[in-house]
Design a protein around this motif. Structure first.
Motif, PDB file in Angstrom:
ATOM      1  N   SER A  22      -0.385   5.362 -16.168  1.00  0.00           N
ATOM      2  CA  SER A  22      -1.607   5.415 -15.367  1.00  0.00           C
ATOM      3  C   SER A  22      -1.997   4.029 -14.866  1.00  0.00           C
ATOM      4  O   SER A  22      -3.074   3.836 -14.343  1.00  0.00           O
ATOM      5  N   GLU A  23      -1.101   3.049 -15.066  1.00  0.00           N
ATOM      6  CA  GLU A  23      -1.467   1.676 -14.737  1.00  0.00           C
ATOM      7  C   GLU A  23      -1.324   1.398 -13.248  1.00  0.00           C
ATOM      8  O   GLU A  23      -0.482   0.626 -12.806  1.00  0.00           O
ATOM      9  N   VAL A  24      -2.184   2.088 -12.482  1.00  0.00           N
ATOM     10  CA  VAL A  24      -2.050   1.955 -11.046  1.00  0.00           C
ATOM     11  C   VAL A  24      -3.435   1.817 -10.411  1.00  0.00           C
ATOM     12  O   VAL A  24      -4.392   2.476 -10.833  1.00  0.00           O
ATOM     13  N   PHE A  25      -3.541   0.904  -9.454  1.00  0.00           N
ATOM     14  CA  PHE A  25      -4.817   0.716  -8.762  1.00  0.00           C
ATOM     15  C   PHE A  25      -4.925   1.703  -7.616  1.00  0.00           C
ATOM     16  O   PHE A  25      -4.080   1.710  -6.718  1.00  0.00           O
ATOM     17  N   LYS A  26      -5.983   2.504  -7.677  1.00  0.00           N
ATOM     18  CA  LYS A  26      -6.221   3.470  -6.610  1.00  0.00           C
ATOM     19  C   LYS A  26      -7.090   2.778  -5.557  1.00  0.00           C
ATOM     20  O   LYS A  26      -8.009   2.040  -5.902  1.00  0.00           O
ATOM     21  N   MET A  39      14.122  -8.837  -2.794  1.00  0.00           N
ATOM     22  CA  MET A  39      12.789  -9.127  -2.256  1.00  0.00           C
ATOM     23  C   MET A  39      11.966  -9.920  -3.259  1.00  0.00           C
ATOM     24  O   MET A  39      12.173  -9.832  -4.470  1.00  0.00           O
ATOM     25  N   LEU A  40      11.058 -10.720  -2.718  1.00  0.00           N
ATOM     26  CA  LEU A  40      10.103 -11.456  -3.541  1.00  0.00           C
ATOM     27  C   LEU A  40       8.787 -10.725  -3.328  1.00  0.00           C
ATOM     28  O   LEU A  40       8.119 -10.944  -2.331  1.00  0.00           O
ATOM     29  N   ALA A  41       8.462  -9.842  -4.232  1.00  0.00           N
ATOM     30  CA  ALA A  41       7.339  -8.933  -3.979  1.00  0.00           C
ATOM     31  C   ALA A  41       6.137  -9.252  -4.860  1.00  0.00           C
ATOM     32  O   ALA A  41       6.265  -9.918  -5.886  1.00  0.00           O
ATOM     33  N   HIS A  42       4.991  -8.751  -4.437  1.00  0.00           N
ATOM     34  CA  HIS A  42       3.828  -8.757  -5.320  1.00  0.00           C
ATOM     35  C   HIS A  42       3.689  -7.351  -5.884  1.00  0.00           C
ATOM     36  O   HIS A  42       3.796  -6.373  -5.145  1.00  0.00           O
ATOM     37  N   ALA A  43       3.480  -7.257  -7.178  1.00  0.00           N
ATOM     38  CA  ALA A  43       3.370  -5.946  -7.819  1.00  0.00           C
ATOM     39  C   ALA A  43       2.038  -5.887  -8.560  1.00  0.00           C
ATOM     40  O   ALA A  43       1.533  -6.909  -9.037  1.00  0.00           O
ATOM     41  N   TYR A  44       1.490  -4.693  -8.625  1.00  0.00           N
ATOM     42  CA  TYR A  44       0.128  -4.524  -9.157  1.00  0.00           C
ATOM     43  C   TYR A  44       0.136  -3.532 -10.312  1.00  0.00           C
ATOM     44  O   TYR A  44       0.665  -2.428 -10.174  1.00  0.00           O
ATOM     45  N   ARG A  45      -0.441  -3.937 -11.409  1.00  0.00           N
ATOM     46  CA  ARG A  45      -0.523  -3.044 -12.572  1.00  0.00           C
ATOM     47  C   ARG A  45      -1.949  -3.079 -13.105  1.00  0.00           C
ATOM     48  O   ARG A  45      -2.446  -4.144 -13.479  1.00  0.00           O
ATOM     49  N   ALA A  46      -2.568  -1.899 -13.147  1.00  0.00           N
ATOM     50  CA  ALA A  46      -3.927  -1.822 -13.692  1.00  0.00           C
ATOM     51  C   ALA A  46      -3.820  -1.777 -15.219  1.00  0.00           C
ATOM     52  O   ALA A  46      -4.108  -0.766 -15.844  1.00  0.00           O
ATOM     53  N   GLU A  47      -3.370  -2.903 -15.774  1.00  0.00           N
ATOM     54  CA  GLU A  47      -3.183  -2.978 -17.232  1.00  0.00           C
ATOM     55  C   GLU A  47      -4.525  -2.763 -17.905  1.00  0.00           C
ATOM     56  O   GLU A  47      -5.483  -3.476 -17.626  1.00  0.00           O
ATOM     57  N   PRO A  48      -4.585  -1.792 -18.819  1.00  0.00           N
ATOM     58  CA  PRO A  48      -5.887  -1.437 -19.377  1.00  0.00           C
ATOM     59  C   PRO A  48      -6.379  -2.365 -20.491  1.00  0.00           C
ATOM     60  O   PRO A  48      -7.438  -2.151 -21.044  1.00  0.00           O
ATOM     61  N   SER A  49      -5.605  -3.396 -20.823  1.00  0.00           N
ATOM     62  CA  SER A  49      -6.084  -4.298 -21.871  1.00  0.00           C
ATOM     63  C   SER A  49      -5.713  -5.728 -21.529  1.00  0.00           C
ATOM     64  O   SER A  49      -4.812  -5.968 -20.719  1.00  0.00           O
ATOM     65  N   ILE A  96       0.890  -1.170   0.000  1.00  0.00           N
ATOM     66  CA  ILE A  96       0.000   0.000   0.000  1.00  0.00           C
ATOM     67  C   ILE A  96       0.919   1.208   0.000  1.00  0.00           C
ATOM     68  O   ILE A  96       1.738   1.372   0.921  1.00  0.00           O
ATOM     69  N   VAL A  97       0.833   2.011  -1.043  1.00  0.00           N
ATOM     70  CA  VAL A  97       1.822   3.083  -1.208  1.00  0.00           C
ATOM     71  C   VAL A  97       1.135   4.421  -1.496  1.00  0.00           C
ATOM     72  O   VAL A  97      -0.010   4.445  -1.966  1.00  0.00           O
ATOM     73  N   PRO A  98       1.876   5.530  -1.247  1.00  0.00           N
ATOM     74  CA  PRO A  98       1.235   6.835  -1.416  1.00  0.00           C
ATOM     75  C   PRO A  98       1.215   7.332  -2.851  1.00  0.00           C
ATOM     76  O   PRO A  98       0.545   8.309  -3.155  1.00  0.00           O
ATOM     77  N   THR A  99       1.980   6.687  -3.744  1.00  0.00           N
ATOM     78  CA  THR A  99       2.062   7.225  -5.101  1.00  0.00           C
ATOM     79  C   THR A  99       2.468   6.154  -6.110  1.00  0.00           C
ATOM     80  O   THR A  99       3.026   5.119  -5.739  1.00  0.00           O
ATOM     81  N   ALA A 100       2.212   6.432  -7.396  1.00  0.00           N
ATOM     82  CA  ALA A 100       2.688   5.553  -8.467  1.00  0.00           C
ATOM     83  C   ALA A 100       4.196   5.728  -8.583  1.00  0.00           C
ATOM     84  O   ALA A 100       4.716   6.795  -8.271  1.00  0.00           O
ATOM     85  N   THR A 101       4.906   4.670  -9.004  1.00  0.00           N
ATOM     86  CA  THR A 101       6.369   4.787  -9.094  1.00  0.00           C
ATOM     87  C   THR A 101       6.904   4.585 -10.486  1.00  0.00           C
ATOM     88  O   THR A 101       7.936   5.110 -10.845  1.00  0.00           O
ATOM     89  N   GLY A 103       1.146  -0.893  -4.859  1.00  0.00           N
ATOM     90  CA  GLY A 103       2.490  -0.682  -5.407  1.00  0.00           C
ATOM     91  C   GLY A 103       2.683  -1.333  -6.774  1.00  0.00           C
ATOM     92  O   GLY A 103       2.421  -2.510  -6.950  1.00  0.00           O
ATOM     93  N   GLN A 104       3.168  -0.539  -7.725  1.00  0.00           N
ATOM     94  CA  GLN A 104       3.448  -1.079  -9.060  1.00  0.00           C
ATOM     95  C   GLN A 104       4.731  -1.885  -9.067  1.00  0.00           C
ATOM     96  O   GLN A 104       5.011  -2.635  -9.996  1.00  0.00           O
ATOM     97  N   SER A 105       5.544  -1.650  -8.055  1.00  0.00           N
ATOM     98  CA  SER A 105       6.833  -2.328  -7.921  1.00  0.00           C
ATOM     99  C   SER A 105       7.397  -1.911  -6.562  1.00  0.00           C
ATOM    100  O   SER A 105       7.072  -0.832  -6.070  1.00  0.00           O
ATOM    101  N   PRO A 106       8.243  -2.739  -5.955  1.00  0.00           N
ATOM    102  CA  PRO A 106       8.840  -2.325  -4.667  1.00  0.00           C
ATOM    103  C   PRO A 106      10.023  -1.385  -4.871  1.00  0.00           C
ATOM    104  O   PRO A 106      10.820  -1.172  -3.948  1.00  0.00           O
TER     105      PRO A 106
END
Ligand code: AMO
Length: 437
Positions: A169-173, A203-213, A160-165, A184-187
């Motif tokens: 625009s591929e970010v879940f609000k 790190m072994l992270a989970h990353a989230y991208r609101a891919e539009p397609s 849970i992060v304060p901003t896109a990195t 977080g789009q990436s750690p």
């Protein structure tokens, strides 16, 4: 009597044993029922008579007691680890009865992708599908072991992060106590901060991208294997580290997953030196080979990625290739520009059989330069306060990279769709259940 595992039965000829597992396949021969029992080590043939045996169905969970006997020579199954023996069942306890299956689990990867995913708990039981995740586990373990060996410290980053990195625009609000926040789009920012603590982190992270397609190469949530290191002598050291990591990941898979690789009829790439070429040079090669002129593009198209990998294989016998020096304006704000040509960055991608699996590069470690870039990229520095602190108070020259776990597996196993390499994939139309069908 204590339960033994299926593969242990080969040492138990003539002995009475208890085994437990799922009924994999059932074949009735008159009053005798032959069935394969599946446990975490593999299959074992069992032979039983009686009413309970006759009622057994695929995926029933059972406890069997009986005697292990050697099968007659011509009845032995060389393809099965336990093919030399079978269990003559004396007692069957049904631990859990399975309902009628919607399809045969053996169908596995022949099922359509929506069915594969709609029935994930069932399709994951298929031998070949299960193998994908055994290989993925090994890849992640080998990544971890390599980084540990290279004296990197494992750290955890918040998601849970304060901003896109990563820009775009591929970010879940998300609604964070009535205030906006993001997944977080990436750690990225956290691994950089942690360089100022441990020098070398992963790190072994989970990353989230609101891919539009919906594409075959994007997930909305993926596993990002991230590494970041300080006191680099040159940005090429980052590519050297990538090479070591990839070599180790592939050789661990080859060593421990030969059976699984066989199911896919693939072998791991033999990595020596992965060719390194600038984006501009790659585009020139593609132009010469295909007459496709993308020399003014800031990135490679999917077709270009395929083409340059073909070139790499034909001319360097390498299925992987580093593409370097992506344009500054197309990379995130933290990327170090090349001082010989500030229009280009000291960044790279690794392409494997036509698909990007890694991105990395040197970062800007000077506080003022970084602050100015945060603004230049249209961001509010107050959103980056914690991140910038690390640079304000001394950050060595540093850089790193991130490997997409699902992507390397997709490419290795020649899977058609990245979703097949994700246990429970998230995409535009799916969070376990279909959203828009
Ligand atoms: P990038 O955005 O290129 O770089 O991502 C790094 C790697 O993550 C994988 N990846 C994805 N996998 C599945 N679905 C997606 N939507 C997706 N997006 C990315 C790819 C890609 O190469 N912070 C930088 C890394 C760095 O410089 O260290 C970053 O995130 O395999």
């Amino acid at each position: 009597m204590k339960r033994i595992l299926n593969t242990e039965t080969i040492k138990c000829i003539g002995k009475s044993v208890i085994i437990k597992g799922w009924v994999d396949t059932v074949r009735a021969h008159g009053s005798i029922v032959f069935f394969d029992l599946r446990d975490r080590t593999g299959l074992l043939q069992a032979v039983a008579g009686g009413e309970i045996a006759k009622a057994l169905k695929e995926e029933d969970v059972v406890e069997l007691q009986g005697e292990i006997v050697e099968r007659p020579e011509k009845m032995q199954n060389k393809d099965l680890l336990t093919g030399q023996v079978e269990l003559q069942v004396k007692e069957i306890k049904v631990l859990s009865k399975a309902q009628e299956l919607p399809f045969a689990i053996k169908e596995g990867m022949k099922l359509s992708l929506p069915v594969l995913l709609d029935f994930r708990p069932l399709t994951l039981r298929n031998e070949k599908i299960k193998a994908i995740f055994k290989i993925e586990e090994k890849a992640i373990l080998a990544f971890r072991q390599t980084m540990e060996k290279l004296d990197f410290t494992e750290v955890q980053a918040p998601t849970i992060v304060p901003t896109a990195t990563e820009g775009g625009s591929e970010v879940f609000k998300i609604d964070y106590y009535g205030k906006p926040a993001f997944l977080g789009q990436s750690p990225q920012l956290y691994k950089q901060i942690m360089v100022s603590v441990f020098e070398r982190v992963y790190m072994l992270a989970h990353a989230y991208r609101a891919e539009p397609s919906v594409t075959t190469r994007h997930l909305s949530e993926y596993i990002s294997l991230d590494a970041e290191m300080g006191f680099i002598e040159s940005w090429e050291e980052l590519m050297d580290t990538c090479e070591v990591m990839l070599k180790n990941v592939f050789s661990a898979i080859e060593k421990d997953c030969s059976k699984e690789l066989e199911l896919f009829e693939v072998s791991v790439p033999k990595i020596k030196k992965i060719p390194r070429l600038k984006l501009k040079k790659a585009q020139q090669i593609i132009l010469e080979r295909t007459k496709r002129d993308n020399t003014n593009e800031p990135d490679l198209s999917p077709e270009d990625e395929v083409e340059i990998c073909k070139w790499s294989f034909e001319t360097h016998k390498s299925e992987l290739v580093f593409i370097t020096h992506y344009p500054t304006k197309k990379r995130p704000f933290y990327t170090m520009p090349d001082k010989d040509n500030p229009e280009e960055t000291l960044s790279f991608d690794v392409l494997y059989k036509g698909l990007e699996i890694i991105t990395g590069g040197q970062r800007i470690n000077d506080y003022e330069q970084l602050l100015s870039n945060v603004k230049k990229w249209g961001n509010d520095p107050s959103d980056f306060e914690i991140y910038l602190q690390a640079f304000k108070y001394g950050m060595p020259p540093e850089g790193g990279f991130a490997l997409g776990a699902e992507r390397i597996i997709k490419q290795l196993l020649n899977l058609e769709n990245l979703r097949e390499a994700s246990l429970f994939p998230r995409d535009m139309s799916r969070i376990d259940k279909r959203l828009n069908v």
